[in-house]
Design a protein around this motif. Structure first.
Motif, short mmCIF file in Angstrom:
data_model
loop_
_atom_site.label_atom_id
_atom_site.label_comp_id
_atom_site.label_asym_id
_atom_site.label_seq_id
_atom_site.Cartn_x
_atom_site.Cartn_y
_atom_site.Cartn_z
N ILE A 804 0.82 -1.21 0.00
CA ILE A 804 0.00 0.00 0.00
C ILE A 804 0.86 1.27 0.00
N ALA A 805 1.92 1.21 0.78
CA ALA A 805 2.78 2.40 0.87
C ALA A 805 3.39 2.73 -0.48
N ASP A 806 3.82 1.68 -1.18
CA ASP A 806 4.44 1.89 -2.48
C ASP A 806 3.44 2.49 -3.46
N ILE A 807 2.24 1.92 -3.47
CA ILE A 807 1.21 2.41 -4.39
C ILE A 807 0.92 3.89 -4.13
N CYS A 808 0.68 4.20 -2.87
CA CYS A 808 0.34 5.58 -2.52
C CYS A 808 1.46 6.54 -2.90
N ALA A 809 2.69 6.09 -2.67
CA ALA A 809 3.82 6.97 -2.94
C ALA A 809 3.90 7.31 -4.42
N VAL A 810 3.68 6.32 -5.25
CA VAL A 810 3.82 6.57 -6.68
C VAL A 810 2.62 7.31 -7.27
N THR A 811 1.43 6.99 -6.76
CA THR A 811 0.24 7.62 -7.35
C THR A 811 -0.12 8.93 -6.67
N HIS A 812 0.59 9.26 -5.62
CA HIS A 812 0.28 10.43 -4.81
C HIS A 812 -1.14 10.39 -4.26
N ALA A 813 -1.56 9.19 -3.88
CA ALA A 813 -2.88 9.06 -3.25
C ALA A 813 -2.71 9.18 -1.73
N LYS A 814 -3.74 9.69 -1.10
CA LYS A 814 -3.65 9.90 0.35
C LYS A 814 -3.75 8.59 1.13
N GLY A 815 -4.44 7.64 0.53
CA GLY A 815 -4.60 6.38 1.24
C GLY A 815 -5.43 5.43 0.42
N VAL A 816 -5.66 4.24 0.96
CA VAL A 816 -6.47 3.27 0.23
C VAL A 816 -7.54 2.72 1.16
N LYS A 817 -8.76 2.64 0.60
CA LYS A 817 -9.85 2.05 1.37
C LYS A 817 -10.42 0.89 0.59
N PHE A 818 -11.11 0.02 1.29
CA PHE A 818 -11.71 -1.11 0.59
C PHE A 818 -13.21 -1.09 0.72
N GLY A 819 -13.89 -1.58 -0.28
CA GLY A 819 -15.34 -1.67 -0.22
C GLY A 819 -15.98 -1.06 -1.44
N LYS A 820 -17.22 -1.51 -1.70
CA LYS A 820 -17.93 -1.01 -2.88
C LYS A 820 -18.48 0.37 -2.60
N LEU A 821 -18.36 1.25 -3.57
CA LEU A 821 -18.97 2.56 -3.47
C LEU A 821 -20.14 2.62 -4.44
N ASN A 822 -21.05 3.46 -4.15
CA ASN A 822 -22.26 3.54 -4.97
C ASN A 822 -22.08 4.52 -6.12
N LYS A 823 -21.03 4.35 -6.89
CA LYS A 823 -20.84 5.16 -8.08
C LYS A 823 -19.97 4.41 -9.08
N GLU A 824 -19.84 4.97 -10.25
CA GLU A 824 -19.05 4.32 -11.30
C GLU A 824 -17.57 4.36 -10.91
N PRO A 825 -16.88 3.26 -11.08
CA PRO A 825 -15.43 3.30 -10.85
C PRO A 825 -14.75 4.18 -11.90
N ILE A 826 -13.64 4.80 -11.56
CA ILE A 826 -12.92 5.59 -12.56
C ILE A 826 -12.35 4.67 -13.62
N LEU A 827 -11.99 3.51 -13.19
CA LEU A 827 -11.56 2.49 -14.14
C LEU A 827 -11.47 1.15 -13.44
N THR A 828 -11.37 0.13 -14.26
CA THR A 828 -11.24 -1.21 -13.73
C THR A 828 -9.98 -1.81 -14.32
N ASN A 829 -9.20 -2.43 -13.48
CA ASN A 829 -7.96 -2.98 -14.03
C ASN A 829 -8.10 -4.45 -14.35
#
Length: 837
Positions: A804-829
């Motif tokens: 997680i730390a590596d991902i956040c560092a490279v993408t400049h994301a504040k953090g990662v959460k898990f779970g379904k959200l009630n909206k369209e994903p920005i993308l699916t890998n």
RNA sequence: GGGCCCGUGGUCUAGCCCGGCUAUGACAUCCGCUUGACUUGCGGAGGAUCCCCAGUUCAAAUCUGGGCGGGCCCACCA
């Protein structure tokens, strides 16, 4: 650290590890370093290490390396360097093929002399002096400039006294074994060069000519005359006509069996015979046989025991049997004879044709067959064995064996090795003036020149005559160059390695596919005849370097690409990079953009190393607790090391099969895509962060050190200069080997394959890739900050938590959460992970 | 005439032996970015009837047969 010392430090690093890699300075520098430290030295005293010996192709004189050499020798060098790093005592000699007609022609041109004016002795001296003083130094410099790791102290020339001795001994041994015979035989002869030539020295050339329908007259039993029309392109050979042939099944001519026909213009009757080599479809279906119009004529002469009439002499002119045409060249004689035939109404028609004529490849003069005494090696009886020998050899690529088989199956003549030229190795033979008895030189006197020296006996053992004539002919160059394995091995006579070298085949013969039918084939034959074993275990056949359009390079076409120019424009490593990209045995149009790609790769290697090493300042691999670090590696580090080990495995396995191009491409892919584009980015936060736990930083440093060193080693056979430049600047301090090129090849460590970490790492890389794509599509800076990242696959939580730390560092994301959200994903890998912001 | 190799985006090429996701990579083109090693960089996009036909197979770029095209070696060339 104060800012002042920091700058100072920066400057020092700059000097030591400049921002730009300059091959023009670095390459010659390291070449000298290898020379000084004898990195490519074969150790003849070493009897413990296994020997890997290469029967290197000696280039023929011209004084300049051409692109084909650069290509082939680079490939050979990859294998040599790989073997050296795998603990072999590598014998990669440097020979030159200075023997024979090519040298004679070149020296005549360079020195504006004619061999026959100087005589054999003087001319040979001039050749050898010019070779040694003017031509070879350039050659050697070219070879070194490309970074070829030959042991340049192990050298030979196919004309030097050592080779002369080996070659003459070969002749004597074969003579004593009953395989060397001298007979009057039709031999292919070049009227221009005035020498016998072999099948392989000829080539086809389309020449305009005429089919002449000529009238032969037959007197039938009842006294009437019948006319027989024969088509020929060579009416000048009429005086040498000895028979007429038709096909046994050709009923048109059955009534002529046993009769004779009168040769037009000459008062000669020749027999009319049957032979299935006469083609009913060709010409008028009936053919005249002359001494010796072509190869079939020679075969007929032998098969039907026909008389021999020489219409063309050794001076290339018509002989006295030609009557009034005597003294003319065949060309003129042809015109004159045609005129006379017309006048006598014996020429019916003339049809212009273009036909392929056998010409001497060097001067393009049509080949003639003349009768003379020539030395032959008897080997036609060995065809079955030759095929077996071919089967025992390991061929790379395998299909090249077909050419060998094809050649053996088509062999029709014993091997004529006499040549009537000036420069070359003399036959160690004298003849008794009276009875022509053959007197051989003694082995201990070799090398000898029978024109300069006396035979070892005073009187002929047969006729007691006391006068001898030294053989004027010289031994064809292929009869010597087919001895290169022996020439090389004999250089070590008296050394500890000698017996071992002698008792087994050499390891490898690298060569082009164009000379399978002579160099390769003849070497196999000679090795079997002399030593009863294969000359080498493996043969490695490389393709041709063609011009960028796929045509053969040749001076006359002006499409020659010179390696020296390419090295100047790019560099030696770039040229080698290109040579490492081609698959085995394939011809290849010169791909200049591969040199551009090579240059880019060098730049990338340099910069990645510079970056990596900048952050290993306080890292000392010898004072760390390796076991502890290894057991506590970060997941992304394990991911990288696991992938590295797979590359090591694949690269090593393919190298063992001489498939070096796969090793290069695997290394390329790993280094560029995995190490640079992903790993270095993923580990940056650990490198740069001031408040990271020291273990985490150490884990990254350890991984960088290990992986970069291994990568450089994987690249080192291909890119010897830059890998050495980096090794010396950094790794040398910690590693014991004085050069990367004699360090140990990376070892595949199966226990470091870690599928769990690889999965987690792959997932991280994939998520990072998805975010990069998102940013790119939205034209966002890669540095732009993202809020929390949501991932809708809770089942991946464990895995992602690891990275997680590596991902956040490279993408400049504040953090990662898990779970379904009630909206369209920005993308699916590709793992089916839906990403939300 | 005998033998061999090759045919994959615009160009070059990997994969074929040992059949299996969306066919590899480079160059070129287009769009974007400049992340504290690298503008010789990074991300992305478009672009391929895998020469054609038939067969085997659940499945063919890959195996088999046939054809077309290109190249090479050898032989012949009266």
């Amino acid at each position: 650290m104060s800012s002042e010392t920091k700058e100072q430090k920066q400057e020092e690093t700059e000097e030591e590890f400049p921002k730009r890699y300059d091959p023009k300075v670095e390459e010659p520098h390291w070449q000298k370093f290898w020379d000084d430290n004898q990195i490519s030295k074969f150790d003849p005293k070493d009897t413990t290490r296994k020997i890997f010996s290469i029967d290197t192709p000696p280039p023929t004189v011209s004084g300049k390396m051409h692109l084909g050499h650069a290509f082939g020798n680079s490939q050979q060098d990859f294998i040599a360097r790989f073997k050296r790093m795998n603990g072999f005592n590598v014998l990669q000699p440097f020979g030159t093929d200075d023997n024979g007609l090519p040298t004679q022609t070149l020296i005549q041109k360079l020195k504006h002399v004619r061999a026959k004016d100087l005589g054999r002795t003087k001319f040979s001296k001039l050749c050898i002096e010019t070779l040694e003083n003017e031509l070879k130094p350039t050659y050697l410099a070219d070879w070194k400039r490309l970074g070829i790791s030959c042991d340049f102290d192990v050298k030979y020339s196919t004309i030097d006294p050592h080779s002369r001795k080996v070659s003459q001994k070969s002749f004597i041994d074969l003579y004593n074994a009953g395989r060397q015979y001298r007979i009057d035989a039709p031999a292919m002869f070049c009227p221009h060069c005035k020498t016998a030539i072999a099948q392989v020295e000829c080539e086809d050339k389309d020449i305009a000519s005429f089919f002449n329908d000529i009238v032969f007259k037959i007197t039938t039993e009842d006294g009437k005359e019948e006319e027989l029309i024969i088509a020929t392109t060579r009416p000048e050979l009429l005086p040498a006509c000895v028979a007429i042939f038709y096909h046994p099944e050709d009923k048109r001519f059955h009534h002529l069996r046993g009769k004779t026909a009168k040769v037009p213009l000459y008062d000669m009757q020749v027999p009319i015979l049957e032979d299935k080599r006469a083609d009913p479809q060709k010409g008028t279906g009936i053919v005249m046989c002359c001494t010796f119009g072509d190869q079939t004529d020679c075969e007929w002469q032998k098969a039907h025991k026909l008389p021999i009439i020489e219409a063309i002499g050794k001076d290339g002119k018509m002989t006295e049997v030609a009557g009034k045409y005597q003294g003319n060249s065949p060309e003129i004689a042809r015109k004159l004879i045609i005129e006379d035939l017309k006048d006598s109404k014996l020429l019916l028609t003339q049809k212009p044709i273009t036909h392929a004529v056998n010409v001497h490849e060097r001067c393009e003069t049509p080949v003639e067959f003349i009768q003379s005494k020539q030395w032959f090696i008897k080997y036609l009886d060995l065809k079955d064995k030759m095929l077996e020998w071919g089967n025992e050899l390991k061929w790379f690529p395998h299909h090249m064996k077909n050419r060998y088989d094809n050649w053996v199956n088509c062999l029709a003549w014993d091997w004529c090795i006499s040549r009537q030229i000036f420069f070359g190795i003399p036959f160690p033979v004298w003849y008794c003036k009276d009875c022509d008895e053959v007197i051989l030189a003694k082995e201990e006197d070799l090398p000898v020149d029978p024109l300069e020296q006396k035979p070892p006996i005073d009187e002929c053992p047969k006729c007691k005559c006391k006068e001898f004539i030294g053989e004027k002919d010289i031994i064809n160059t292929w009869a010597t160059s087919s001895l290169t394995p022996t020439i090389v091995k004999e250089l070590f006579k008296g050394e500890p390695c000698y017996e071992k070298l002698k008792s087994e085949p050499m390891s490898l013969r690298p060569q082009g596919h164009d000379i399978i039918s002579f160099w390769l084939f003849n070497t196999v034959v000679k090795s079997q005849l002399h030593h009863n074993m294969l000359p080498w275990n493996d043969c490695f056949i490389n393709g041709w370097m063609l011009d960028p359009k796929g045509k053969k390079m040749s001076k006359s076409k002006g499409n020659v690409v010179e390696p020296q120019v390419m090295i100047e424009k790019y560099c030696a490593d770039a040229l080698r990079f290109m040579a490492a990209g081609c698959s085995l045995g394939e011809d290849l149009p010169f791909p200049e953009k591969e040199l551009v790609a090579g240059t880019k790769t060098l730049n990338k290697i340099w910069n990645a190393s510079r970056f990596a090493l900048m952050h290993l300042e306080n890292f000392d691999p010898n004072s760390i607790d390796k076991e502890k670090i290894e057991s506590n590696l970060e997941v992304i580090d394990k991911w990288l090391i696991s992938k590295l080990n797979k590359v090591i495995k694949a690269g090593t396995d393919s190298f063992e099969k001489h498939e070096f191009s796969k090793c290069r491409s695997e290394t390329d892919k790993f280094f560029w895509q995995v190490f640079c584009d992903n790993y270095l980015e993923l580990c940056k936060y650990r490198i740069y962060s001031e408040d990271i736990e020291p273990e985490k930083k150490l884990s990254a440093q350890y991984t960088i050190y290990k992986v970069l060193l291994a990568t450089l080693k994987l690249y080192s056979p291909f890119l010897p200069h830059i890998t050495e430049a980096i090794y010396q600047r950094f790794f040398k301090e910690f590693e014991s080997d004085i050069s990367i090129h004699i360090s140990k090849w990376p070892k595949f460590e199966e226990n470091l394959i870690n599928e769990t970490s690889e999965n987690a790492g792959d997932l991280a890389v994939d998520i990072v890739g998805a975010i990069r794509k998102y940013k790119s599509e939205n034209q966002l800076s890669l540095k732009s900050e993202l809020p929390e990242l949501n991932i809708d696959k809770p089942e991946f939580e464990d895995k992602i938590n690891l990275v997680i730390a590596d991902i956040c560092a490279v993408t400049h994301a504040k953090g990662v959460k898990f779970g379904k959200l009630n909206k369209e994903p920005i993308l699916t890998n590709e793992f089916g992970v839906g990403l939300y912001l």
